[in-house]
Scaffold this active site. Structure first.
Site, PDB file in Angstrom:
ATOM      1  CG  ASP A 195      -9.652  39.561  34.138  1.00 24.64           C
ATOM      2  OD1 ASP A 195     -11.041  39.534  35.008  1.00 24.64           O
ATOM      3  OD2 ASP A 195      -9.072  38.411  34.146  1.00 24.64           O
ATOM      4  CG  HIS A 247     -43.637  49.470  37.076  1.00 24.88           C
ATOM      5  ND1 HIS A 247     -42.812  50.883  37.201  1.00 24.88           N
ATOM      6  CD2 HIS A 247     -42.732  48.566  36.411  1.00 24.88           C
ATOM      7  CE1 HIS A 247     -41.784  50.677  36.700  1.00 24.88           C
ATOM      8  NE2 HIS A 247     -41.468  49.681  36.115  1.00 24.88           N
ATOM      9  CE  LYS A 299     -34.659  49.209  39.634  1.00 25.09           C
ATOM     10  NZ  LYS A 299     -36.073  48.759  39.536  1.00 25.09           N
ATOM     11  CB  CYS A 318     -10.275  39.185  28.022  1.00 22.48           C
ATOM     12  SG  CYS A 318      -9.275  38.994  26.493  1.00 22.48           S
ATOM     13  CE1 TYR A 373      -8.139  33.428  26.021  1.00 17.97           C
ATOM     14  CE2 TYR A 373      -9.405  35.376  26.640  1.00 17.97           C
ATOM     15  CZ  TYR A 373      -8.525  34.264  26.925  1.00 17.97           C
ATOM     16  OH  TYR A 373      -8.155  34.170  28.177  1.00 17.97           O
ATOM     17  NE  ARG A 393     -42.387  52.536  41.201  1.00 14.57           N
ATOM     18  CZ  ARG A 393     -43.461  52.748  40.874  1.00 14.57           C
ATOM     19  NH1 ARG A 393     -44.435  53.458  41.299  1.00 14.57           N
ATOM     20  NH2 ARG A 393     -43.800  52.264  39.546  1.00 14.57           N
ATOM     21  NE  ARG A 440     -42.234  43.630  36.919  1.00 15.48           N
ATOM     22  CZ  ARG A 440     -41.145  44.718  36.750  1.00 15.48           C
ATOM     23  NH1 ARG A 440     -40.108  44.723  36.048  1.00 15.48           N
ATOM     24  NH2 ARG A 440     -41.255  45.903  37.690  1.00 15.48           N
TER      25      ARG A 440
END
Ligand SMILES: *Cc1c(COP(=O)(O)O)cnc(C)c1O
Length: 705
Positions: A646, A493, A371, A644, A598, A552, A465
Site C-alpha cells: 500500500d 488476430h 475489456k 510495499c 522491507y 479492434r 490461440r
C-alpha cells in the site's frame, strides 16, 4: 528551537483591514475632521506597510524551511490581481475609465504601478516590490539591498508627503515631473513597498525579539513622532499625497516587534479573510451608497460617517467570510481524490479516436476494445464517451464485462472476445451480446442451446490461440450451417503485427492471406461472412490500408504504444489518457547508513529526506519497478526501497518544501515534465497493456471531460 507563534500578526491583519476600510470611508469626518485626519491619514497608514512586512517576513520564513517557490508566489498574487481587475471592470466602465485620453498608456501605467482601481495598487506593489527585493538580494546582499530600498523610499517621500518642499527646485522638479509621468505616484512597488518587505525580512533574519518594554516604548515614541510629522505636513500644506512618512519606518519596525512579543497562538483562519476584505470593500462602499439612494435613507446610512463606515465594514467582512467559506468548500470538494487516484482525460481519448479513424479507410469503423475495465481506465465511462463520438461496436473479454456495459446503458454491438461457459448462454441472449465462436466444437455447443445466438467466428491464422484453424475450411463451412447461429462477422488476430522486422511482416502478410482465402472460399460456397476484422492497435498503425469493416483498437485509443521502443509505419500523435497520482503521507529526515523499508533493500549513503506515498503494488504499481521514478513539485525523484502493498518510499532530499498531503504523479504529465506509461512498463519489464489493466480497483477514478 522553540516554535514561534505568529498569532499577534494574524489578529492584526484584521485590524489592518479595518483601517484600510477606514481610509476609504473617513468614519470620523462627521464628528471631527481633525480626529478623522489623525485616524485615517496617520494611524491607518500602518495598514498597508504592515501587509508588505508580513509578506517579506513569511517569504524568508518559507525560504528557510525550503518551502518557498518563486513561481507559486507570483502566480498566486498574479491570480488574485487578475481576478480583482475583472471584479472592478464594471466600476471602471461606469466611471468612464475607458473614455479617457491616452488610454493605452494609462492602462499600462495602472496595471503595473497604480492598480486599475484606487485600492488595487497594493497587488502590483507586492509583485514589483518582492520581485525587486529578490533580484537585488541576489546581486547586492542584504545590507546593500536594504540601503537601496531606503534611498528609494526617501525619493518616494519627497514625491509624496514632502513634495511641497522640493516642488520649486528646478532640476529636482524636472526629475519628479518625469517620475509622475511614468507612475502617477511614488507610492508604488518601486519606492514604497520594497523597504517594508525588507523590514519584514530583516525581522525574520535577525530572529531577535525586542523585550516587550523596549518594543512598546519604541512604538509609542515613533508613533508620537509620526503624529507630529503628519500634522506638520498637514498644516504646512506641502503634501501632494499623504501616505509616506519618514517616521513610518520605525513605527512599523516597533509595531511588528510588539505583535511578536505578545506571543499569541497562530490563527491561520484569519489569513485569508482580511485580504478578501481589502479587495472587495470598494464594492461594498458602492453597494451601501446604492442601497442608501434606492431606499432614500442617505441621511442615516451615508451622511453619518460612522454608521456608513460600520455598515461598509460589516458588508465587507460578511462577504469576505462567505467567499472564504465558498473557496474552502470548493477545495474540500477536490479532496475526493484523497489517497491515490487515476485521472482520466476524455478529451485525449476523443483525440486518439479521431486520429486513428483518420488513418483507416472510410468504411472501416473502430471497435472500441474496453475489456479489463477499459485497460484500467473505467469501462463504462470510456465506452459512453466513445459512444458519444459515434462508436457503435465494442469488444470485451468476458460475459460479465458485456453485461456490465449493457446494464449501464451502453448501446450498439458488444462482442465477447473470449469463451463463455455454456450454462451461461442464456445471458448472451438476455443482454443481446455477440459471442465469439472459438472453434467448430464450440459452435455446436452454442447451436445446441436451442435459441438464436449472434456470433462472430474466429479463425486461427497462425497465432495458435483461439479460433478454428484456417485450413479446416470444411469445418468452418459447417459453422454456417448451424441453424441457431446468426453469424454477424468473422475475424482473426495478428500475433506479430507490432514488429517491423522483415520476417514478422511476412508472417503477418501470411496471416492476412490465409484469412482472406477463407473468406473467398466461404463466398464461393455461398456463405456471407458479413463483417470482417483483423487489426488491433498495431494492425492499424502498421497495416492501415486493409479492407475490413472493423478494427479492434485497444491500447492506442488510450494513447499509448505497448512498448516504448516500438516503431510503427503510421505515426500518430497519441495522447495518453490516464495519469496515476497519490499523496505524500509522511516526510522524514533520515541519517546516512539507514535502511529503508522491507528487507533493507536500500541503504542511504548520505543523510537526506524520505517521503512515503499512499500507493503500492495492490494499486497496480509493479513490485519490480526498480529504478522507478515519481514526480513531485514538477521534478522527478527516485523510488527507494522495495515497493510495499500500500506504500512506496521516495527520496526527496533535493526537493524543497515537500509536505504531508502533497500530490505525486507516478504516471502522467505535469507542466511539460512527464513519466509515460511506456517508461514505467519498460522499467517493470512489461508492456503498458499489462501495467494499466492491472491498476487496482482501490484507485479512485477522476474524469476530465
Ligand atoms: C485485446 C484484444 C485487442 C486489442 O488489442 P490492442 O493491442 O490493445 O489494440 C484486439 N483483438 C483481440 C482479439 C484482443 O484480445
Amino acid at each position: 528551537m522553540v516554535k514561534r507563534e505568529y498569532g499577534g500578526i494574524d489578529y492584526f491583519r484584521v485590524i489592518a483591514a479595518i483601517l484600510v476600510v477606514a481610509i476609504h470611508t473617513s468614519p470620523l469626518s462627521s464628528v471631527s475632521m481633525t480626529a478623522d485626519f489623525f485616524l485615517t491619514r496617520i494611524i491607518a497608514r500602518v495598514a498597508v506597510p504592515f501587509f508588505f512586512m508580513v509578506t517579506g517576513f513569511f517569504i524568508f520564513s518559507k525560504q528557510e524551511k525550503k518551502q518557498f517557490s518563486y513561481s507559486d508566489f507570483f502566480v498566486k498574487i498574479g491570480k488574485i490581481y487578475s481576478i480583482s481587475i475583472v471584479l472592478y471592470l464594471p466600476l471602471n466602465i461606469y466611471t468612464g475609465y475607458f473614455k479617457g485620453y491616452n488610454l493605452f498608456g494609462n492602462i499600462v501605467k495602472d496595471l503595473v504601478f497604480n492598480g486599475t482601481f484606487y485600492h488595487l495598487w497594493y497587488l502590483p506593489g507586492i509583485i514589483l516590490g518582492v520581485g525587486m527585493a529578490l533580484v537585488l538580494l541576489k546581486f547586492f546582499g542584504f545590507k546593500n539591498t536594504f540601503l537601496i530600498s531606503l534611498i528609494l523610499y526617501i525619493v518616494g517621500v519627497f514625491g509624496d508627503s514632502y513634495y511641497g518642499f522640493i516642488e520649486n527646485l528646478p532640476v529636482v522638479n524636472r526629475f519628479y515631473h518625469l517620475l509622475f509621468q511614468l507612475f502617477g505616484y511614488t507610492r508604488n512597488g518601486i519606492f514604497f513597498s520594497p523597504i517594508f518587505i525588507l523590514l519584514g525580512m530583516l525581522i525574520f533574519k535577525r530572529k531577535e525579539k525586542l523585550p516587550f518594554k523596549l518594543a512598546i516604548t519604541g512604538f509609542v515614541c515613533s508613533l508620537g513622532l509620526m503624529f507630529l510629522e503628519g500634522w506638520l505636513i498637514h498644516v504646512l500644506m506641502v503634501a501632494r499625497h499623504d501616505s509616506m512618512y519618514f517616521s513610518l519606518i520605525p513605527v512599523m519596525y516597533f509595531m511588528f516587534q510588539v505583535l511578536f512579543s505578545l506571543n499569541i497562538k497562530n490563527k491561520k483562519s484569519l489569513r485569508a479573510i482580511p485580504l478578501y476584505v481589502y479587495i472587495i470593500h470598494p464594492w461594498s462602499i458602492v453597494l451601501v451608497r446604492g442601497i442608501g439612494k434606492v431606499l432614500s435613507i442617505e441621511k442615516q446610512l451615508i451622511e453619518n460617517s460612522l454608521i456608513h463606515f460600520i455598515v461598509v465594514l460589516v458588508v465587507s467582512f460578511v462577504t469576505a467570510y462567505l467567499v472564504y467559506i465558498f473557496l474552502k468548500k470548493k477545495r474540500l470538494k477536490n479532496y475526493k481524490k484523497g489517497r491515490a487516484w487515476c485521472e482520466v482525460n476524455l478529451s485525449n481519448l476523443r483525440h486518439n479516436y479521431q486520429a486513428l479513424k483518420n488513418v483507416l479507410p472510410q468504411d472501416c469503423d473502430i471497435m472500441g476494445v474496453v475489456k479489463a475495465d477499459a485497460y484500467g481506465h473505467g469501462d463504462v465511462l470510456i465506452a459512453s464517451a466513445l459512444q458519444k463520438e459515434g462508436v457503435q461496436n465494442f469488444a470485451v473479454a468476458s460475459l460479465r464485462e458485456g453485461i456490465k456495459l449493457r446494464k449501464k446503458g451502453i448501446k450498439g454491438k458488444i462482442l465477447i472476445l473470449g469463451y463463455t461457459y455454456p450454462k451461461e448462454f442464456n445471458k448472451l441472449k438476455k443482454y443481446n451480446l455477440i459471442q465469439t465462436v472459438v472453434d467448430c466444437q464450440y459452435a455446436k455447443a452454442l447451436n445446441d442451446y436451442g435459441k438464436r445466438i449472434k456470433v462472430h467466428i474466429k479463425i486461427d491464422t497462425g497465432m495458435n490461440r483461439l479460433g478454428e484453424d484456417f485450413a479446416n475450411t470444411e469445418e468452418i463451412i459447417k459453422i454456417f450451417k448451424f441453424s441457431n447461429l446468426e453469424v454477424e462477422g468473422m475475424y482473426t488476430h495478428l500475433c506479430v503485427s507490432d514488429s517491423l522486422l522483415d520476417k514478422d511482416i511476412l508472417f503477418s502478410l501470411d496471416q492476412m492471406g490465409r484469412f482472406y482465402n477463407v473468406i473467398e472460399t466461404l463466398k464461393t460456397a455461398g456463405h456471407s461472412p458479413k463483417n470482417i476484422h483483423i487489426q488491433s492497435s498495431y494492425g492499424v498503425l502498421n497495416y492501415p490500408e486493409l479492407h475490413c469493416q472493423y478494427a479492434r483498437v485497444g491500447i492506442a485509443l488510450y494513447g499509448m504504444l505497448s512498448s516504448e521502443s516500438d516503431q510503427t509505419r503510421v505515426k500518430i500523435a497519441l495522447k495518453p489518457v490516464l495519469s496515476v497520482k497519490a499523496r505524500v503521507s509522511i516526510v522524514k529526515e533520515i541519517k546516512a547508513n539507514k535502511n529503508i523499508g522491507y528487507g533493507g533493500q536500500f541503504t542511504t549513503k548520505e543523510s537526506g529526506k524520505i517521503a512515503t506515498l499512499t500507493i503500492g503494488y495492490a494499486d497496480g504499481i509493479p513490485r519490480n519497478l526498480t529504478d522507478g521514478k515519481v514526480m513531485i513539485k514538477g521534478k522527478q525523484v527516485p523510488i527507494v526501497g522495495s515497493i510495499c502493498m500500500d506504500q512506496i518510499t521516495i527520496d526527496v532530499t533535493n526537493i524543497a518544501g515537500v509536505q504531508q498531503g502533497d500530490v505525486v504523479t507516478l504516471i502522467g504529465q505535469v507542466n511539460g515534465e512527464k513519466i509515460t506509461g511506456e517508461e514505467v512498463a519498460r522499467k517493470a519489464g512489461t508492456i503498458t497493456n499489462e501495467l494499466f489493466s492491472r491498476l487496482g480497483s482501490r484507485l479512485e477514478r477522476v474524469y476530465h471531460y
